[in-house]
Structure formats: C-alpha cells, structure tokens
Design a protein around this motif. Sequence first.
Motif, PDB file in Angstrom:
ATOM      1  N   TRP A  48      -5.759  23.999  17.354  1.00 58.34           N
ATOM      2  CA  TRP A  48      -5.736  25.987  16.013  1.00 58.34           C
ATOM      3  C   TRP A  48      -5.427  26.383  14.580  1.00 58.34           C
ATOM      4  O   TRP A  48      -5.937  26.560  13.950  1.00 58.34           O
ATOM      5  N   LYS A  49      -4.757  24.671  14.512  1.00 53.53           N
ATOM      6  CA  LYS A  49      -4.127  25.133  12.930  1.00 53.53           C
ATOM      7  C   LYS A  49      -5.791  24.617  12.297  1.00 53.53           C
ATOM      8  O   LYS A  49      -6.299  25.392  11.282  1.00 53.53           O
ATOM      9  N   ASN A  50      -6.193  23.703  13.226  1.00 57.51           N
ATOM     10  CA  ASN A  50      -7.549  23.612  11.889  1.00 57.51           C
ATOM     11  C   ASN A  50      -8.651  24.593  12.293  1.00 57.51           C
ATOM     12  O   ASN A  50      -9.717  25.049  11.099  1.00 57.51           O
ATOM     13  N   TRP A  51      -8.982  24.993  13.494  1.00 56.27           N
ATOM     14  CA  TRP A  51      -9.618  26.045  13.307  1.00 56.27           C
ATOM     15  C   TRP A  51      -9.333  27.373  12.743  1.00 56.27           C
ATOM     16  O   TRP A  51      -9.712  28.405  11.941  1.00 56.27           O
ATOM     17  N   TRP A  52      -7.536  27.499  12.505  1.00 59.59           N
ATOM     18  CA  TRP A  52      -7.634  28.428  11.345  1.00 59.59           C
ATOM     19  C   TRP A  52      -8.042  28.556   9.869  1.00 59.59           C
ATOM     20  O   TRP A  52      -8.442  29.452   9.305  1.00 59.59           O
TER      21      TRP A  52
ATOM     22  N   PRO B 286     -13.238   2.725   2.293  1.00 58.22           N
ATOM     23  CA  PRO B 286     -12.922   3.221   1.592  1.00 58.22           C
ATOM     24  C   PRO B 286     -11.494   3.319   2.556  1.00 58.22           C
ATOM     25  O   PRO B 286     -11.656   3.466   3.532  1.00 58.22           O
ATOM     26  N   PRO B 287      -9.768   3.561   1.108  1.00 56.65           N
ATOM     27  CA  PRO B 287      -9.216   4.513   2.154  1.00 56.65           C
ATOM     28  C   PRO B 287      -9.200   6.225   2.667  1.00 56.65           C
ATOM     29  O   PRO B 287      -9.854   6.425   2.038  1.00 56.65           O
ATOM     30  N   THR B 288      -8.416   5.812   3.375  1.00 59.57           N
ATOM     31  CA  THR B 288      -8.110   7.153   4.823  1.00 59.57           C
ATOM     32  C   THR B 288      -7.575   8.151   3.653  1.00 59.57           C
ATOM     33  O   THR B 288      -6.635   7.670   3.554  1.00 59.57           O
ATOM     34  N   SER B 289      -8.355   9.621   3.240  1.00 57.80           N
ATOM     35  CA  SER B 289      -7.936  10.216   2.184  1.00 57.80           C
ATOM     36  C   SER B 289      -6.456  11.342   3.231  1.00 57.80           C
ATOM     37  O   SER B 289      -6.559  11.339   4.393  1.00 57.80           O
ATOM     38  N   ALA B 290      -5.406  11.306   3.059  1.00 52.48           N
ATOM     39  CA  ALA B 290      -4.509  12.268   3.462  1.00 52.48           C
ATOM     40  C   ALA B 290      -4.338  13.722   3.758  1.00 52.48           C
ATOM     41  O   ALA B 290      -5.933  14.390   3.420  1.00 52.48           O
ATOM     42  N   ASP B 291      -3.777  14.673   4.139  1.00 54.74           N
ATOM     43  CA  ASP B 291      -3.741  15.092   5.268  1.00 54.74           C
ATOM     44  C   ASP B 291      -3.619  16.208   3.630  1.00 54.74           C
ATOM     45  O   ASP B 291      -2.874  16.752   2.678  1.00 54.74           O
ATOM     46  N   ASP B 292      -5.085  17.600   3.264  1.00 56.98           N
ATOM     47  CA  ASP B 292      -5.094  17.986   1.676  1.00 56.98           C
ATOM     48  C   ASP B 292      -4.823  18.697   1.856  1.00 56.98           C
ATOM     49  O   ASP B 292      -5.235  20.191   1.170  1.00 56.98           O
ATOM     50  N   THR B 293      -4.137  20.085   3.322  1.00 56.91           N
ATOM     51  CA  THR B 293      -4.735  21.002   3.772  1.00 56.91           C
ATOM     52  C   THR B 293      -3.000  21.728   2.299  1.00 56.91           C
ATOM     53  O   THR B 293      -1.814  20.959   2.365  1.00 56.91           O
TER      54      THR B 293
ATOM     55  N   ASN C  97       0.341  24.724   5.342  1.00 54.36           N
ATOM     56  CA  ASN C  97       0.575  24.445   6.266  1.00 54.36           C
ATOM     57  C   ASN C  97       2.069  25.132   7.190  1.00 54.36           C
ATOM     58  O   ASN C  97       2.377  24.904   8.200  1.00 54.36           O
ATOM     59  N   ARG C  98       2.902  25.855   6.444  1.00 51.13           N
ATOM     60  CA  ARG C  98       4.125  26.479   6.875  1.00 51.13           C
ATOM     61  C   ARG C  98       3.684  27.615   7.738  1.00 51.13           C
ATOM     62  O   ARG C  98       4.549  27.585   8.284  1.00 51.13           O
ATOM     63  N   ALA C  99       2.758  27.436   7.290  1.00 54.60           N
ATOM     64  CA  ALA C  99       2.432  29.247   8.143  1.00 54.60           C
ATOM     65  C   ALA C  99       1.734  29.353   8.951  1.00 54.60           C
ATOM     66  O   ALA C  99       1.818  29.455  10.154  1.00 54.60           O
ATOM     67  N   LEU C 100       1.342  28.083   9.660  1.00 56.12           N
ATOM     68  CA  LEU C 100       0.062  27.599  10.195  1.00 56.12           C
ATOM     69  C   LEU C 100       1.176  25.965  11.480  1.00 56.12           C
ATOM     70  O   LEU C 100       0.622  25.777  12.191  1.00 56.12           O
ATOM     71  N   SER C 101       2.439  26.143  10.956  1.00 54.68           N
ATOM     72  CA  SER C 101       3.359  24.873  11.743  1.00 54.68           C
ATOM     73  C   SER C 101       3.506  24.938  13.196  1.00 54.68           C
ATOM     74  O   SER C 101       3.888  24.215  14.018  1.00 54.68           O
ATOM     75  N   ASN C 102       3.232  26.237  14.214  1.00 52.73           N
ATOM     76  CA  ASN C 102       3.795  26.663  15.150  1.00 52.73           C
ATOM     77  C   ASN C 102       2.313  26.230  15.854  1.00 52.73           C
ATOM     78  O   ASN C 102       2.976  26.328  17.271  1.00 52.73           O
ATOM     79  N   LEU C 103       1.401  25.932  15.418  1.00 57.31           N
ATOM     80  CA  LEU C 103       0.507  26.037  16.316  1.00 57.31           C
ATOM     81  C   LEU C 103      -0.532  24.531  16.283  1.00 57.31           C
ATOM     82  O   LEU C 103       0.105  23.753  15.793  1.00 57.31           O
TER      83      LEU C 103
END
Length: 442
Positions: free
Chosen positions: A64-68, A42-49, A54-60
């Motif tokens: 660590w982004k996945n952890w938060w 099946p097609p792989t799903s895109a980033d659904d965050t 995404n904006r708040a954790l853009s610098n991580l």
Amino acid sequence: MPCIRAVGLFLSPACTRESESEAKVDGETASDNESRAEPAPPPTSADDTPEVLNRALSNLSSRWKNWWVRGILTLAMIAFFFIIIYLGPMVLMMIVMCVQIKCFHEIITIGYNVYHSYDLPWFRTLSWYFLLCVNYFFYGETVTDYFFTLVQREEPLRILSKYHRFISFTLYLTGFCMFVLSLVKKHYRLQFYMFGWTHVTLLIVVTQSHLVIHNLFEGMIWFIVPISCVICNDIMAYMFGFFFGRTPLIKLSPKKTWEGFIGGFFATVVFGLLLSYVMSGYRCFVCPVEYNNDTNSFTVDCEPSDLFRLQEYNIPGVVQSVIGWKTVQMYPFQIHSIALSTFASLIGPFGGFFASGFKRAFKIKDFANTIPGHGGIMDRFDCQYLMATFVNVYIASFIRGPNPSKLIQQFLTLRPDQQLHIFNTLKSHLTDKGMLTAATED
C-alpha cells in the motif's frame, strides 16, 4: 613436458613462442576472453522515496505504501503535463527534447556502468557526439520542412538547408573515424559492443522522439490524445491489476495480470472517446502548428477540417434495441481515437515488456531513480515511443494529404521561367478538365 613459466631469464625460446601463440589467437588477447564473461550488474539503487512520504506512510504495508507513492507522483506528473500543454507547442517541443536527452543518458549510463571496469576509450564522448549528430540531422530536416519560408529568407539558413544532408553525413563520418582511431587491441570486442549499443539507443530514442514532434505539428490533438491514452492505460491497468489481478499475463513482468490488461483496454477506449470529443471542439488543439512569417511565431488558428466537425452516424440495429437511439452525433476523429486507444492498450504495453526484458538482462529494477516509485524517465516513456511511431504511420497512411501551403512556398522559390512553365502547365490541365473557360484564360 610443459614448460615452466618462471622468470624471463629461464624461459626457453619454445616457451616464449608458446606463450605468444596462446596470447595471440586471431588477433584476440586474454582481455577478449574476459569480455565474453557476463558483465557485473550495475549497483542497485537505494530507496529514493521522499522523506516526507516515508514518514506519512510509515504505518502502511510495503504494497500500500508503493500504491500511495505511485499515485501521488502520478497526479503530480499529470499536473505537470497540463501545465506544459497550456504553455504551448514550443514548450512541448523543448520538453520532448529534454526527455529524449534524459532517456538517452539513462540507457548509455547502464552500458557505461556495466563495462566501466574496462575503461573503454572515448566511449561516453563518442556516444554524446553521435547524439548531437543525429539530432542535428533530424531537427535540420524539420526546420527545412516546416519553416521553409524563413529558411529561404535568411542567407545563412538557406545555405545550411541546401547542404544540410552533406553536413550531417560529414559530422557522422567524423565520429565514425574517431571511433576507429579509438580502437584498442585488447578492447576490440567491447568497443564494438558499445558502438552497437549507442546506435540502437539512437534508433529507439532519438528517431521516435523526432516522430513525436512531427505528430505535434499535425495538431496538438495528435500529440495529446495518444500520450493521454498511454497514461490512462498505464494507470487503469495498474488499478485493475492491483484490486482484481489474479492471472499472470507475461513472465517478463510478473506483476502484470490479464485482469489489468483487459480492464485497462476497455477503460482506455472509453477515455479516448471522451477526450477526443472534448478536444475536437477547440481550434487550438485541432489546427496544425504552423509558423507565421508576419509575426515570426507559431500559430494554431485555422478552419477545422471535416475530421473535426460533428456528423450524424446511424447506429446498428442491434445496438438501437439496447440504447433506444437511432443516430448519434460524433466527430470523425473519435472513430480514429478508437484505433489509437486500442493500440495504446493492446500493443503499447509490449514496449514496456521490451523494456522489462532489457532490465532483466542487466539485472536492474529501473533505468534510473529519477521519479520515486516510478524509476527513470525511460521507465515512463517506454510505451510512449512505440505509440509515437504508430501515430506517425497512422497519420501518413490514413489522414495526411497534399499540403497546398507547402507547395506554394516551394513554388515561390523557383526561378521565374520555372514558375511560368508550371503556371502554363497547370492552366492547360485545368482547361482540359473544364475547370477554366476560354473567357477565363483571356
């Protein structure tokens, strides 16, 4: 010399027979040979965050982004869990039903996406029809068992209850015949693949969600503690693995580590003991969920059994020398909670490993992208279903006894002569055991 396959006018009869014999081998066609090939993933799903995260954790970093993301949404799901507990057993049962439908949808959708190019006739329609049939059977059994007086009071329900299993079998037989009629020669193999796919999904999802509801009727504590233990183990294993993980646990889940597995076990056992101690003191959690015929509503009020009464236990001598206590007061249910939390920690994760193997077989990361950072609903409940089955078996084996109220309800539905016969038999039995005297008999 091989025949040249040209325009039909130039084909010799021998070539025609040869072509037919190649096309027809044991009732299979060229499409059957195609079906043996491994289906496209099946097609792989895109980033659904969510964009806000995404904006708040853009610098991580991605780790660590996945952890938060996982942490924030885990807290949101826990808050939602507390809300539905507060709303009571009826809402919990509705949520279980919704989760079951969504899990079924996610697994069936994978099958549909994998084999979509073959355009199997009636596949999705029959899948949902079988889901309806199985739910009708299981929920009908539950209604008859737990709402016996209400069922006997209403004539339509009484008739449906009396012939429930025959109606259920008729509904399933209709779906079976529809499947047979939908068989298309060039798709035989795939259609039977998907028939098995649907039934295995029903076994995994519907049967075990039905056991979740049975556990709920035994008392909300039998529903909340096991689910909470699985959630705790999932969180703590992730935390221990994230910060201390070095040794891989199993190839099916490369991110799982022995450090997370062992740390999650000890944390879950302690959590189960503490949660059981708190919940055992409240009747709304320990009393069975019963239907009150006078108010036509669910009640959770009773006199708590010995399982939920504080008792004093002697501490082994070895432990006494360490903590300085000779006895400790505990609820007996806390001892059972050790068994529940141990299963949730040591065996429950194998439900997740099974799901990981399933996803790897079809080259997908998650069952769906319903919950950012967590995947689909099935990704969150892969261990819960296995836990629900264990709890149901555990209650039936070590906890549940005969239910006097259900016996009385069934007794009252008998004919007067049958009731009188049972009364005389019971009276004679109690007299022989010395529990009734001659004066009492008079």
